[in-house]
Design a protein around this motif. Structure first.
Motif, short mmCIF file in Angstrom:
data_model
loop_
_atom_site.label_atom_id
_atom_site.label_comp_id
_atom_site.label_asym_id
_atom_site.label_seq_id
_atom_site.Cartn_x
_atom_site.Cartn_y
_atom_site.Cartn_z
N HIS A 21 0.79 -1.23 0.00
CA HIS A 21 0.00 0.00 0.00
C HIS A 21 0.83 1.29 0.00
O HIS A 21 0.49 2.23 -0.70
CB HIS A 21 -0.97 0.00 1.16
N CYS A 22 1.88 1.34 0.75
CA CYS A 22 2.72 2.54 0.80
C CYS A 22 4.06 2.31 0.11
O CYS A 22 5.05 2.97 0.41
CB CYS A 22 2.94 2.96 2.24
N ALA A 76 13.57 -4.27 2.61
CA ALA A 76 13.89 -4.46 1.19
C ALA A 76 15.26 -3.88 0.88
O ALA A 76 15.61 -2.79 1.36
CB ALA A 76 12.83 -3.78 0.33
N ASP A 77 16.03 -4.60 0.06
CA ASP A 77 17.32 -4.08 -0.38
C ASP A 77 17.14 -2.80 -1.18
O ASP A 77 17.96 -1.89 -1.10
CB ASP A 77 18.05 -5.11 -1.24
N LYS A 78 16.07 -2.73 -1.95
CA LYS A 78 15.74 -1.53 -2.73
C LYS A 78 14.27 -1.23 -2.50
O LYS A 78 13.42 -2.06 -2.81
CB LYS A 78 16.01 -1.75 -4.21
N ILE A 79 13.98 -0.07 -1.92
CA ILE A 79 12.61 0.31 -1.65
C ILE A 79 11.96 0.70 -2.97
O ILE A 79 12.53 1.46 -3.76
CB ILE A 79 12.55 1.45 -0.63
N LEU A 80 10.77 0.17 -3.22
CA LEU A 80 10.06 0.41 -4.47
C LEU A 80 8.78 1.19 -4.20
O LEU A 80 7.96 0.78 -3.39
CB LEU A 80 9.70 -0.92 -5.14
N TYR A 81 8.62 2.32 -4.87
CA TYR A 81 7.40 3.11 -4.74
C TYR A 81 7.31 4.05 -5.95
O TYR A 81 8.27 4.22 -6.69
CB TYR A 81 7.36 3.89 -3.42
N ASP A 82 6.13 4.65 -6.12
CA ASP A 82 5.90 5.50 -7.28
C ASP A 82 6.26 6.97 -7.06
O ASP A 82 6.04 7.79 -7.92
CB ASP A 82 4.45 5.39 -7.74
N GLY A 83 6.80 7.30 -5.90
CA GLY A 83 7.14 8.69 -5.58
C GLY A 83 6.02 9.41 -4.86
O GLY A 83 6.20 10.52 -4.37
N PRO A 118 2.59 1.76 -4.39
CA PRO A 118 3.47 0.80 -5.07
C PRO A 118 3.71 1.24 -6.51
O PRO A 118 2.92 1.99 -7.07
CB PRO A 118 2.68 -0.51 -5.01
N PRO A 119 4.78 0.78 -7.12
CA PRO A 119 5.04 1.13 -8.52
C PRO A 119 3.95 0.57 -9.43
O PRO A 119 3.22 -0.36 -9.05
CB PRO A 119 6.38 0.45 -8.82
N ALA A 120 3.88 1.09 -10.63
CA ALA A 120 2.94 0.59 -11.63
C ALA A 120 3.17 -0.91 -11.81
O ALA A 120 4.30 -1.38 -11.79
CB ALA A 120 3.14 1.33 -12.95
N GLY A 121 2.08 -1.63 -11.98
CA GLY A 121 2.17 -3.06 -12.20
C GLY A 121 2.05 -3.90 -10.94
O GLY A 121 2.01 -5.12 -11.01
N TRP A 122 2.01 -3.23 -9.78
CA TRP A 122 1.86 -3.94 -8.50
C TRP A 122 0.43 -3.74 -8.02
O TRP A 122 -0.15 -2.67 -8.17
CB TRP A 122 2.81 -3.36 -7.45
#
Length: 80
Positions: free
Chosen positions: A8-9, A23-30, A34-38
């Motif tokens: 969600h965040c 997470a080794d690399k935090i993923l988000y859309d800014g 979540p990023p597109a596709g999640w």
């Protein structure tokens, strides 16, 4: 093991069998999503734990590697 990853965040942390992982690399859309596709708020997949490493994989081809936070008793970031 089957696992529903909270997205969600963005993809930051996971709680697996009582152990907190980051997470080794935090993923988000800014924008805190979540990023597109999640999927949101959860992404269904599997989590494999080996020692201090956990790896999430799903049918869409996403892979996220996490490392444990020894002694952690909660998430670093709380999402509203």
């Amino acid at each position: 093991m089957p696992f529903n990853l909270f997205t969600h965040c963005g993809i930051r942390e996971a709680l697996v069998d009582g152990t907190y992982f980051l997470a080794d690399k935090i993923l988000y859309d800014g924008n805190g999503n979540p990023p597109a596709g999640w999927d949101n708020p959860y992404q269904a997949g599997t989590m494999t734990v080996s020692g201090s490493t956990a790896v999430f994989r799903d049918a869409a081809g996403h892979t996220v590697t996490f490392h444990s936070r020894p002694g952690a008793t909660g998430f670093l970031n709380m999402c509203s």
